[in-house]
Design a protein around this motif. Structure first.
Motif, PDB file in Angstrom:
ATOM      1  N   LEU A  57      -3.221 -16.512   1.986  1.00  0.00           N
ATOM      2  CA  LEU A  57      -3.067 -16.455   3.624  1.00  0.00           C
ATOM      3  C   LEU A  57      -4.456 -16.941   4.106  1.00  0.00           C
ATOM      4  N   PRO A  58      -5.706 -16.345   3.854  1.00  0.00           N
ATOM      5  CA  PRO A  58      -7.138 -17.101   4.396  1.00  0.00           C
ATOM      6  C   PRO A  58      -6.736 -18.153   4.978  1.00  0.00           C
ATOM      7  N   ILE A  59      -6.544 -19.343   3.540  1.00  0.00           N
ATOM      8  CA  ILE A  59      -6.737 -20.786   4.650  1.00  0.00           C
ATOM      9  C   ILE A  59      -5.429 -21.320   5.799  1.00  0.00           C
ATOM     10  N   TYR A  60      -4.097 -20.297   5.370  1.00  0.00           N
ATOM     11  CA  TYR A  60      -3.372 -20.391   6.341  1.00  0.00           C
ATOM     12  C   TYR A  60      -3.587 -19.855   7.904  1.00  0.00           C
ATOM     13  N   ALA A  61      -4.263 -18.499   7.307  1.00  0.00           N
ATOM     14  CA  ALA A  61      -4.630 -17.753   9.059  1.00  0.00           C
ATOM     15  C   ALA A  61      -5.590 -18.666   9.900  1.00  0.00           C
ATOM     16  N   ARG A  62      -6.881 -19.174   8.484  1.00  0.00           N
ATOM     17  CA  ARG A  62      -7.687 -19.717   9.607  1.00  0.00           C
ATOM     18  C   ARG A  62      -7.678 -21.429   9.297  1.00  0.00           C
ATOM     19  N   ASP A  63      -6.812 -21.609   8.228  1.00  0.00           N
ATOM     20  CA  ASP A  63      -7.208 -23.767   9.020  1.00  0.00           C
ATOM     21  C   ASP A  63      -5.904 -24.197   9.297  1.00  0.00           C
ATOM     22  N   ILE A  64      -5.024 -23.232   9.378  1.00  0.00           N
ATOM     23  CA  ILE A  64      -3.394 -23.906  10.056  1.00  0.00           C
ATOM     24  C   ILE A  64      -2.627 -23.153  10.795  1.00  0.00           C
ATOM     25  N   LEU A  65      -2.686 -21.919  10.730  1.00  0.00           N
ATOM     26  CA  LEU A  65      -2.652 -21.392  11.560  1.00  0.00           C
ATOM     27  C   LEU A  65      -3.391 -20.328  12.952  1.00  0.00           C
ATOM     28  N   HIS A  66      -4.848 -21.457  12.901  1.00  0.00           N
ATOM     29  CA  HIS A  66      -6.010 -21.032  13.628  1.00  0.00           C
ATOM     30  C   HIS A  66      -6.097 -19.400  14.026  1.00  0.00           C
ATOM     31  N   THR A  67      -5.952 -18.003  12.958  1.00  0.00           N
ATOM     32  CA  THR A  67      -6.312 -17.270  13.981  1.00  0.00           C
ATOM     33  C   THR A  67      -7.261 -16.329  12.838  1.00  0.00           C
ATOM     34  N   GLY A  68      -7.966 -15.356  12.809  1.00  0.00           N
ATOM     35  CA  GLY A  68      -9.131 -15.059  12.252  1.00  0.00           C
ATOM     36  C   GLY A  68      -8.658 -14.077  11.206  1.00  0.00           C
ATOM     37  N   PRO A  69      -9.847 -12.741  10.674  1.00  0.00           N
ATOM     38  CA  PRO A  69      -9.587 -11.621   9.413  1.00  0.00           C
ATOM     39  C   PRO A  69      -8.437 -10.383   9.962  1.00  0.00           C
ATOM     40  N   THR A  70      -8.236 -11.464  11.563  1.00  0.00           N
ATOM     41  CA  THR A  70      -7.387  -9.733  12.073  1.00  0.00           C
ATOM     42  C   THR A  70      -5.621 -10.677  11.620  1.00  0.00           C
ATOM     43  N   GLY A  71      -6.347 -11.527  11.656  1.00  0.00           N
ATOM     44  CA  GLY A  71      -4.359 -12.606  11.522  1.00  0.00           C
ATOM     45  C   GLY A  71      -4.383 -12.210   9.841  1.00  0.00           C
ATOM     46  N   LEU A  72      -5.146 -12.388   9.036  1.00  0.00           N
ATOM     47  CA  LEU A  72      -4.560 -12.363   7.919  1.00  0.00           C
ATOM     48  C   LEU A  72      -4.553 -11.138   7.636  1.00  0.00           C
ATOM     49  N   GLY A  73      -4.757 -10.400   8.707  1.00  0.00           N
ATOM     50  CA  GLY A  73      -4.090  -8.732   8.217  1.00  0.00           C
ATOM     51  C   GLY A  73      -2.910  -8.643   8.952  1.00  0.00           C
ATOM     52  N   PHE A  74      -2.345  -8.982   9.292  1.00  0.00           N
ATOM     53  CA  PHE A  74      -1.151  -9.108  10.077  1.00  0.00           C
ATOM     54  C   PHE A  74      -0.212 -10.377   8.704  1.00  0.00           C
ATOM     55  N   LEU A  75      -0.440 -11.133   8.419  1.00  0.00           N
ATOM     56  CA  LEU A  75       0.728 -12.105   7.814  1.00  0.00           C
ATOM     57  C   LEU A  75       0.308 -11.334   6.746  1.00  0.00           C
ATOM     58  N   ARG A  76      -1.036 -10.374   5.659  1.00  0.00           N
ATOM     59  CA  ARG A  76      -0.674  -9.579   4.578  1.00  0.00           C
ATOM     60  C   ARG A  76      -0.100  -8.468   3.972  1.00  0.00           C
ATOM     61  N   ALA A  77       0.452  -8.450   5.938  1.00  0.00           N
ATOM     62  CA  ALA A  77       1.103  -7.107   6.293  1.00  0.00           C
ATOM     63  C   ALA A  77       3.028  -7.472   6.331  1.00  0.00           C
ATOM     64  N   ALA A  78       2.873  -8.748   6.959  1.00  0.00           N
ATOM     65  CA  ALA A  78       4.682  -8.749   7.419  1.00  0.00           C
ATOM     66  C   ALA A  78       5.319  -8.656   5.956  1.00  0.00           C
ATOM     67  N   PRO A  79       5.119  -9.167   4.525  1.00  0.00           N
ATOM     68  CA  PRO A  79       5.869  -8.500   3.387  1.00  0.00           C
ATOM     69  C   PRO A  79       6.579  -7.665   3.609  1.00  0.00           C
ATOM     70  N   ALA A  80       5.137  -6.332   3.321  1.00  0.00           N
ATOM     71  CA  ALA A  80       5.247  -5.204   4.004  1.00  0.00           C
ATOM     72  C   ALA A  80       7.002  -4.694   4.669  1.00  0.00           C
ATOM     73  N   VAL A  81       6.089  -5.171   5.733  1.00  0.00           N
ATOM     74  CA  VAL A  81       7.400  -4.457   6.876  1.00  0.00           C
ATOM     75  C   VAL A  81       8.901  -5.022   6.376  1.00  0.00           C
ATOM     76  N   GLY A  82       9.435  -6.105   5.706  1.00  0.00           N
ATOM     77  CA  GLY A  82      10.759  -6.602   5.260  1.00  0.00           C
ATOM     78  C   GLY A  82      10.833  -5.649   4.930  1.00  0.00           C
ATOM     79  N   ALA A  83       9.768  -5.460   3.626  1.00  0.00           N
ATOM     80  CA  ALA A  83      10.048  -4.541   2.283  1.00  0.00           C
ATOM     81  C   ALA A  83      10.394  -3.349   2.726  1.00  0.00           C
ATOM     82  N   LEU A  84       9.673  -2.296   3.971  1.00  0.00           N
ATOM     83  CA  LEU A  84       9.544  -1.010   4.538  1.00  0.00           C
ATOM     84  C   LEU A  84      11.426  -1.001   4.459  1.00  0.00           C
ATOM     85  N   THR A  85      11.265  -2.475   5.705  1.00  0.00           N
ATOM     86  CA  THR A  85      12.626  -1.653   6.456  1.00  0.00           C
ATOM     87  C   THR A  85      14.198  -1.563   4.798  1.00  0.00           C
ATOM     88  N   MET A  86      13.998  -2.313   4.184  1.00  0.00           N
ATOM     89  CA  MET A  86      14.567  -2.645   3.425  1.00  0.00           C
ATOM     90  C   MET A  86      14.895  -1.496   2.247  1.00  0.00           C
TER      91      MET A  86
END
Length: 412
Positions: free
Chosen positions: A244-273
């Motif tokens: 995810l750090p590679i995707y956040a910085r080099d592919i999706l072009h977001t910084g550490p804030t974007g990395l935090g949201f990417l790390r949290a995204a699976p948990a959003v789905g898991a929480l809902t389920m």
């Protein structure tokens, strides 16, 4: 998913004070741990810009966990599980303080982060068996399924808020993350020390036979072997967390804030389920739903690997979290229901080896394959492999695939 009139109301769980304290302790501990993982990964990538080093972080956590987990399972059956859990939280608070000092003193390095990873692996080795085996002692048997689901809900709340908050705080300076992590770990330690239950230590003396009793127990019960090994191979192949750090910085072009949201995204789905499963527990066709969920996890991983859009990537990761939640709750409930209390620590240790291998060793696998094929190739091939595993397990473990009700036939 259907409701059952024989099930106690969900509100009955909140009358179990020991479980409620455990639940909040687990939320605080996991939130702190998730923030720490975001900070450690970004810190390492800032220092080295190396996919291989990101993978080594996972490997250095996995090896000590692999070596110590079986002894830790025996310890969890002999000693007070709550105090073991509290000691692991305190150790992780010490890790966060060490990283805080290193950052302030400007001596943070690749080698220090790898050493820290070893300590985190040791803490995980003892925490996981004690934590998993504790739940069944805090609630009546008829509330166990909902307790596992609600525990998963709490975990996902922490996994959503932890990385997102960790990414935001890291953007303001890594010291902010480490201070917050320390506070949360200390809070978790205090809460879990307030959990009281009737401790019944195993009377079996330590020996090679008792040490490997959990391994034999799982091996002889193909349903448990299939459920535990499913997580090992599915997440080992399909996990993309380390990249995810590679995707956040080099592919999706977001910084550490974007990395935090990417790390949290699976948990959003898991929480809902997990909220859905808590309200409408899985009662029928649990084996087929488990394997279907793993296949969906693999498909969503492929979508994430190919995506160059931040929001599409967030969606794909959210789906992986929802699918993984079905898998986690189903597997954990089956393991708890099929294991006698005097064996729960050692069986939980075996389960922890599978989980640790799938997560930490999976991070190393992702980093190593990304170094050879690039991050996109690594994630896509892994997702396809996960779908193949789901189909293969349907054939290899018919007892799991055709399990209908959650509880054994004779208990209904």
């Amino acid at each position: 998913m259907t409701t059952d009139a024989s099930l106690p109301p969900l509100s009955a769980l909140f009358k179990q004070q020991a479980f409620v304290r455990y639940w909040f302790a687990r939320i605080a501990g996991i939130m702190g741990n998730q923030m720490l993982m975001v900070a450690v990964a970004w810190h390492m990538y800032d220092l080295t810009s190396s996919a291989w080093d990101l993978g080594l972080v996972g490997l250095f956590q996995f090896v000590p966990a692999l070596v110590m987990t079986l002894p830790a399972g025996h310890v969890a059956d002999r000693l007070h599980r709550g105090r073991i859990f509290a000691a692991c939280m305190a150790l992780q608070a010490g890790v966060a303080l060490t990283l805080l000092s290193a950052t302030l003193g400007n001596f943070a390095s690749r080698e220090l982060i790898l050493l820290i990873s070893v300590v985190l692996g040791l803490a995980r080795a003892f925490q996981m068996p004690a934590q998993q085996a504790l739940v069944a002692l805090l609630v009546p048997t008829n509330l166990l399924g909902r307790a596992v689901a609600l525990s998963s809900t709490g975990m996902e709340i922490a996994v959503i808020s932890g990385p997102a908050l960790g990414g935001l705080l890291y953007a303001l300076g890594p010291t902010n993350v480490y201070i917050c992590c320390t506070t949360l770990m200390v809070l978790a330690t205090g809460l879990i020390l307030a959990v009281h239950y009737k401790h019944k230590p195993s009377n079996l003396a330590a020996s090679w036979s008792t040490l490997f009793a959990g391994v034999r127990f799982v091996w002889e019960r193909k349903l448990l072997l299939g459920a535990s090994s499913l997580d090992l191979f599915a997440v080992l192949l399909g996990g993309a967390t380390a990249l995810l750090p590679i995707y956040a910085r080099d592919i999706l072009h977001t910084g550490p804030t974007g990395l935090g949201f990417l790390r949290a995204a699976p948990a959003v789905g898991a929480l809902t389920m997990s909220l859905v499963i808590t309200r409408w527990p899985l009662r029928r066709h649990v084996g087929k739903r488990l394997l279907s969920a793993v296949a969906v996890f693999g498909l969503a991983t492929v979508l994430f690997g190919l995506s160059e859009s931040f929001w599409l990537s967030m969606f794909a990761l959210t789906v992986t979290g929802a699918a993984d939640c079905i898998s986690v709750v189903t597997r954990n409930t089956l393991v708890q229901l099929e294991t006698p209390d005097e064996m729960r620590g050692r069986v939980a240790a075996v389960n922890s080896i599978f989980i640790g291998a799938s997560n930490q060793l999976g991070e190393f696998e992702s980093g190593a394959t990304a170094a050879m094929w690039g991050p996109v190739g690594s994630v896509v091939v892994g997702g396809i492999g996960t779908m193949l595993v789901a189909g293969l397990w349907f054939k290899l473990f018919p007892a799991l695939a055709h399990r209908d009700h959650m509880e054994p036939q004779g208990s209904r």
